[in-house]
Design a protein around this motif. Structure first.
Motif, mmCIF file in Angstrom:
data_model
loop_
_atom_site.group_PDB
_atom_site.id
_atom_site.type_symbol
_atom_site.label_atom_id
_atom_site.label_comp_id
_atom_site.label_asym_id
_atom_site.label_seq_id
_atom_site.Cartn_x
_atom_site.Cartn_y
_atom_site.Cartn_z
ATOM 1 N N UNK A 25 0.860 -1.180 0.000
ATOM 2 C CA UNK A 25 0.000 0.000 0.000
ATOM 3 C C UNK A 25 0.901 1.236 0.000
ATOM 4 N N UNK A 26 0.669 2.160 -0.932
ATOM 5 C CA UNK A 26 1.561 3.326 -0.968
ATOM 6 C C UNK A 26 1.315 4.255 0.217
ATOM 7 N N UNK A 27 2.298 5.090 0.476
ATOM 8 C CA UNK A 27 2.179 6.106 1.522
ATOM 9 C C UNK A 27 1.895 7.451 0.885
ATOM 10 N N UNK A 28 1.246 8.305 1.647
ATOM 11 C CA UNK A 28 1.102 9.699 1.219
ATOM 12 C C UNK A 28 2.320 10.441 1.745
ATOM 13 N N UNK A 29 3.065 11.055 0.830
ATOM 14 C CA UNK A 29 4.303 11.715 1.245
ATOM 15 C C UNK A 29 4.316 13.169 0.801
ATOM 16 N N UNK A 44 12.098 9.721 -12.768
ATOM 17 C CA UNK A 44 12.864 8.490 -12.460
ATOM 18 C C UNK A 44 12.402 7.862 -11.152
ATOM 19 N N UNK A 45 11.967 8.694 -10.232
ATOM 20 C CA UNK A 45 11.585 8.164 -8.918
ATOM 21 C C UNK A 45 10.333 7.291 -9.015
ATOM 22 N N UNK A 46 9.468 7.585 -9.966
ATOM 23 C CA UNK A 46 8.259 6.785 -10.150
ATOM 24 C C UNK A 46 7.102 7.182 -9.253
ATOM 25 N N UNK A 47 7.247 8.212 -8.427
ATOM 26 C CA UNK A 47 6.155 8.594 -7.525
ATOM 27 C C UNK A 47 5.031 9.248 -8.328
ATOM 28 N N UNK A 48 3.825 9.139 -7.795
ATOM 29 C CA UNK A 48 2.652 9.749 -8.442
ATOM 30 C C UNK A 48 2.305 11.022 -7.690
ATOM 31 N N UNK A 49 2.574 12.155 -8.308
ATOM 32 C CA UNK A 49 2.264 13.426 -7.659
ATOM 33 C C UNK A 49 0.770 13.686 -7.760
ATOM 34 N N UNK A 60 1.858 9.936 -3.845
ATOM 35 C CA UNK A 60 1.763 8.570 -3.352
ATOM 36 C C UNK A 60 3.044 7.852 -3.766
ATOM 37 N N UNK A 61 3.637 7.160 -2.815
ATOM 38 C CA UNK A 61 4.905 6.496 -3.121
ATOM 39 C C UNK A 61 5.050 5.262 -2.250
ATOM 40 N N UNK A 63 7.804 2.170 -0.702
ATOM 41 C CA UNK A 63 9.094 2.301 -0.025
ATOM 42 C C UNK A 63 10.256 2.428 -1.006
ATOM 43 N N UNK A 64 10.177 1.673 -2.092
ATOM 44 C CA UNK A 64 11.252 1.719 -3.077
ATOM 45 C C UNK A 64 11.344 3.112 -3.703
ATOM 46 N N UNK A 65 10.181 3.682 -3.999
ATOM 47 C CA UNK A 65 10.178 5.021 -4.613
ATOM 48 C C UNK A 65 10.707 6.075 -3.638
ATOM 49 N N UNK A 66 10.357 5.919 -2.382
ATOM 50 C CA UNK A 66 10.872 6.849 -1.365
ATOM 51 C C UNK A 66 12.395 6.706 -1.264
ATOM 52 N N UNK A 67 12.875 5.462 -1.324
ATOM 53 C CA UNK A 67 14.328 5.242 -1.268
ATOM 54 C C UNK A 67 15.017 5.882 -2.457
ATOM 55 N N UNK A 68 14.381 5.748 -3.629
ATOM 56 C CA UNK A 68 14.959 6.350 -4.832
ATOM 57 C C UNK A 68 15.094 7.867 -4.658
ATOM 58 N N UNK A 69 14.053 8.479 -4.128
ATOM 59 C CA UNK A 69 14.112 9.932 -3.899
ATOM 60 C C UNK A 69 15.244 10.273 -2.945
ATOM 61 N N UNK A 70 15.387 9.479 -1.885
ATOM 62 C CA UNK A 70 16.439 9.762 -0.893
ATOM 63 C C UNK A 70 17.816 9.639 -1.524
ATOM 64 N N UNK A 71 17.957 8.649 -2.405
ATOM 65 C CA UNK A 71 19.262 8.489 -3.069
ATOM 66 C C UNK A 71 19.570 9.687 -3.967
#
Lengths: 562, 198
Positions: A25-29, A44-49, A60-61, A63-71
């Motif tokens: 389940x995605x998170x709201x970030x 590239x991050x793949x998150x849905x704005x 909505x993102x 965990x992998x997408x959040x990690x990508x953003x952090x990187x």
């Protein structure tokens, strides 16, 4: 058997440690707009704005997408770990005590100084928002994002002379008709969406559009909460560019405190004023043939969270409609003091529209207007158009609001300032007419088919990038004038000294690159110049362009000897 | 003014060398005029300008032994058209001019009336590319090696005809979208007349 059990145990443990990402389940970030957050990084991050605000994005993102953003050096903040199919609302915190009121009814997190995200454990969060707080339902689909620097400031273009034909059209705007329409809408007692009175008000607007002989008058039904309501839509079809649409809109629904809204919500300023201006615009333009299509829209369920405009803008986006610009009128008639200036709110991508409105306010409305670039001002019907990548502005009397009758049963016609109201309407109609371009008899036809192609030529040591323009031959044209600007719809400069007789033009003088916008106007034998064509855009890479003349000047390296 | 002085620098250097060489060891001084063809090694150069027709004037100073020195002046002027990248439709005429001042040492074999020269040295090139219809130009200078071979045939007591082949490599370190580092060098084949002064 024992081996099977051991294997199964290991498998289950691994499955628990490394869950399959597809089922997560995605998170709201909240994603801050930092320099590392470029458009390509976001893709590239793949998150849905789901919402762009002035200083952050809501998305909505997993965990992998959040990690990508952090990187990438972007630090998102998780607002809700289990986003699921919840209804989230963005709520304005401009009203004192708003945050406490929200937290009493659900979960609220401030994402910007004046904006909170609100949700409840159950569906129907919209109904849980306390009355009087402006709100917007978070988009149900990925929205378009403009990551240009916020509020970078647009240069104000040199004032163009007012167009005499537009002046004539604007002079037809009638204070008494505006007043009459506001009175008629107020007479429905309430126009709170979900009431039959609101639907009746929609019928009234429908009948008014029909009586004017507009094209494609229609209801546009949409669901919201447990109800349905209807936008009222009509068009004046453009003769030259029927598929290019200029929108003027305002919401016709109203609201008042919850104890009264089912029976009394007069909403004279909010927003019978905007609706009456839309009706008046339709009246004064109906008699004129136009180059571009004008779409008149009265939205419903704005007060519930922009449901009507959200449905319309999403449908327009999905259908690939070409919306040139949106003029949203919401509360344009109350003046706490005179002279009152009108506030024009835009996002960065819509800056040109505000600049044009400011000029129109001076030229046609005898009115001062102030431009504000604020992507966080999302509590009116322009915002869903931003979400779909369309230029849109909000014209509103004050920011922040200081109408003491706002969302009260006392928001009645006697509180309105008709001078200010008429000036606001004239400014809006002036800009609308300028964008839609009334066709003048006796003038050469507006050129069509304008296309811009970037062409490049190279020698051994130099590159020349040019823009080749081509267009269709206009009947009655003896020649053409070609105009260029580096800001869409603003400050065109003529490129040719004498009219161009062919239906093509090569622009070689492009400096160091960038994006350029062109229009072409036909000229007849007597020098009369017709309306400009649709704008054509040419984007040149920054590394491509005309290179400056180079010459070696350092003596030690004169012959290439180091 | 300063630019002119800089351009004349290599010629002055060559004259100084010759001046110091003549009294010491000169046996033979001749003057030659030649014209011929040039084929560039750079693909983009050939595509834009094709082959050219250079001309040159040189002073040849031979010592009592088989060695000699030469210096001179050469020029090639070519016209071409800018290359369209993608869709074309427009023609942009170009002009390219290169002037060269070679200073070389040569070794000469003589067989009766025929002489064979092999030599090498440095050549100072000055070049300019102009777009004829738009305000675009490029100036550059480069010193680069030159190698050559020539055959002479004495047809009269003071007059010889000769043919020569020269190779220059002139990497400029500059270019455009069609050529990252343009090399202006190539093979030059010339024929001409040589007049012996003494």
């Amino acid at each position: 058997m024992r081996a099977v059990k051991t294997f199964s145990l290991i498998f289950l443990l691994c499955a628990g440690l490394f869950p399959y990402p597809g089922g997560e389940t995605p998170s709201l970030v909240k994603i801050p707009k930092v320099p590392a957050l470029t458009a390509s990084a976001l893709a590239r991050s793949g998150v849905e704005v789901r919402q762009e605000l002035q200083n952050c994005l809501l998305a909505l993102a997993d965990r992998e997408e959040i990690s990508r953003l952090r990187r990438m050096g972007v630090r998102p903040t998780v607002l809700d770990r289990s986003a699921g199919p919840k209804e989230y609302l963005l709520v304005s915190l401009a009203t004192p005590g708003a945050m406490d009121a929200l937290r009493a009814r659900g979960t609220a997190v401030a994402v910007e100084p004046r904006t909170a995200v609100f949700w409840t454990g159950t569906a129907g969060a919209a109904e849980a928002v306390p009355a009087g707080l402006p709100r917007k339902v978070l988009a149900a689909f990925p929205v378009r994002v403009d990551l240009r620097p916020a509020a970078a400031g647009f240069p104000v273009p040199p004032a163009a002379a007012p167009d005499p034909l537009v002046e004539t059209i604007v002079s037809l705007v009638s204070s008494s008709r505006l007043s009459s329409d506001v009175q008629s809408l107020q007479d429905f007692q309430t126009r709170y969406s979900s009431t039959t009175n609101c639907e009746a008000a929609g019928e009234y607007i429908f009948a008014a559009f029909t009586a004017l002989g507009l094209d494609a008058v229609r209801f546009e039904q949409f669901p919201f909460s447990a109800y349905t309501s209807r936008n009222v839509v009509a068009e004046l079809t453009g003769e030259t560019y029927p598929d290019d649409i200029v929108v003027i809109c305002g919401h016709y629904d109203s609201i008042s405190p919850s104890a009264y809204r089912q029976t009394l919500a007069p909403g004279a300023d909010d927003n019978a004023s905007g609706t009456a201006a839309v009706l008046e615009a339709a009246r004064v333009l109906a008699a004129y043939p136009l180059d571009f299509t004008v779409r008149f829209i009265a939205f419903s369920a704005e007060e519930w969270g922009l449901f009507g405009s959200r449905a319309h803008a999403a449908a327009a986006g999905q259908a690939g409609e070409r919306v040139v610009g949106v003029i949203n009128l919401d509360m344009i008639a109350y003046a706490n003091s005179m002279p009152e200036d009108l506030q024009v709110i835009v996002n960065a991508a819509s800056g040109w529209l505000a600049d044009r409105f400011l000029a129109a306010a001076t030229d046609y409305g005898d009115l001062a207007a102030t431009k504000t670039v604020d992507a966080s001002f999302i509590y009116s019907d322009h915002s869903p158009f931003w979400d779909n990548g369309y230029p849109a502005l909000l014209a509103i009397e004050d920011n922040p609001l200081n109408n003491p009758y706002y969302h009260q049963t006392t928001d009645t016609i006697d509180k309105l300032n008709m001078t200010f109201f008429t000036g606001s309407t004239r400014a809006a109609v002036g800009l609308l007419a300028e964008l839609a371009q009334p066709i003048r008899s006796g003038y050469p036809a507006t050129p069509t088919g304008l296309a811009a192609a970037v062409v490049a030529y190279s020698s051994l040591f130099n590159d020349l990038t040019a823009v080749r323009l081509t267009w269709d031959v206009s009947p009655g044209a003896a020649g053409y004038n070609v105009y260029r600007t580096s800001q869409s719809h603003l400050g065109y400069v003529k490129l040719n000294d004498l009219p161009v007789t062919a239906s093509n033009f090569l622009d070689e003088d492009l400096g160091s690159g960038g994006t350029f916008y062109y229009v072409v106007r036909a000229v007849d034998g007597t020098g009369l110049e017709g309306n400009p064509s649709r704008e054509a855009e040419a984007a040149l890479g920054s590394s491509v362009g005309r290179r400056a003349t180079l010459s070696a000047s350092v003596p030690l390296r004169l012959w290439g000897i180091r | 003014m300063g630019d002119s002085v800089k351009r004349l620098g290599p010629a002055a250097l060559a004259l100084a060398l010759l001046g110091s060489f003549v009294p010491a060891a000169a046996q033979e001084l001749s003057l030659s005029f030649a014209a011929g063809g040039f084929r560039a090694t750079d693909d983009a150069y050939r595509e834009i300008y094709g082959s050219g027709t250079p001309w040159a004037a040189e002073v040849w100073l031979k010592s009592r032994g088989p060695f000699g020195l030469s210096a001179g002046f050469g020029r090639i002027s070519q016209t071409g058209t800018a290359l369209p990248l993608g869709e074309g439709g427009q023609e942009y005429p170009l002009k390219f001019v290169r002037t060269s001042i070679p200073v070389t040492v040569f070794y000469q074999f003589d067989f009766m009336t025929v002489g064979l020269r092999l030599g090498g040295g440095i050549c100072f090139h000055s070049y300019r590319e102009d777009w004829q219809t738009v305000d675009l130009a490029y100036d550059g200078r480069k010193a680069a090696p030159r190698f050559y071979a020539a055959a002479t045939w004495t047809v009269a007591p003071r007059i010889s005809v000769f043919g020569s082949a020269a190779y220059d490599s002139i990497p400029t370190g500059a270019g455009s979208l069609v050529a990252a580092d343009v090399n202006l060098g190539g093979f030059q084949f010339m024929g001409g007349l040589s007049i012996r002064i003494f």
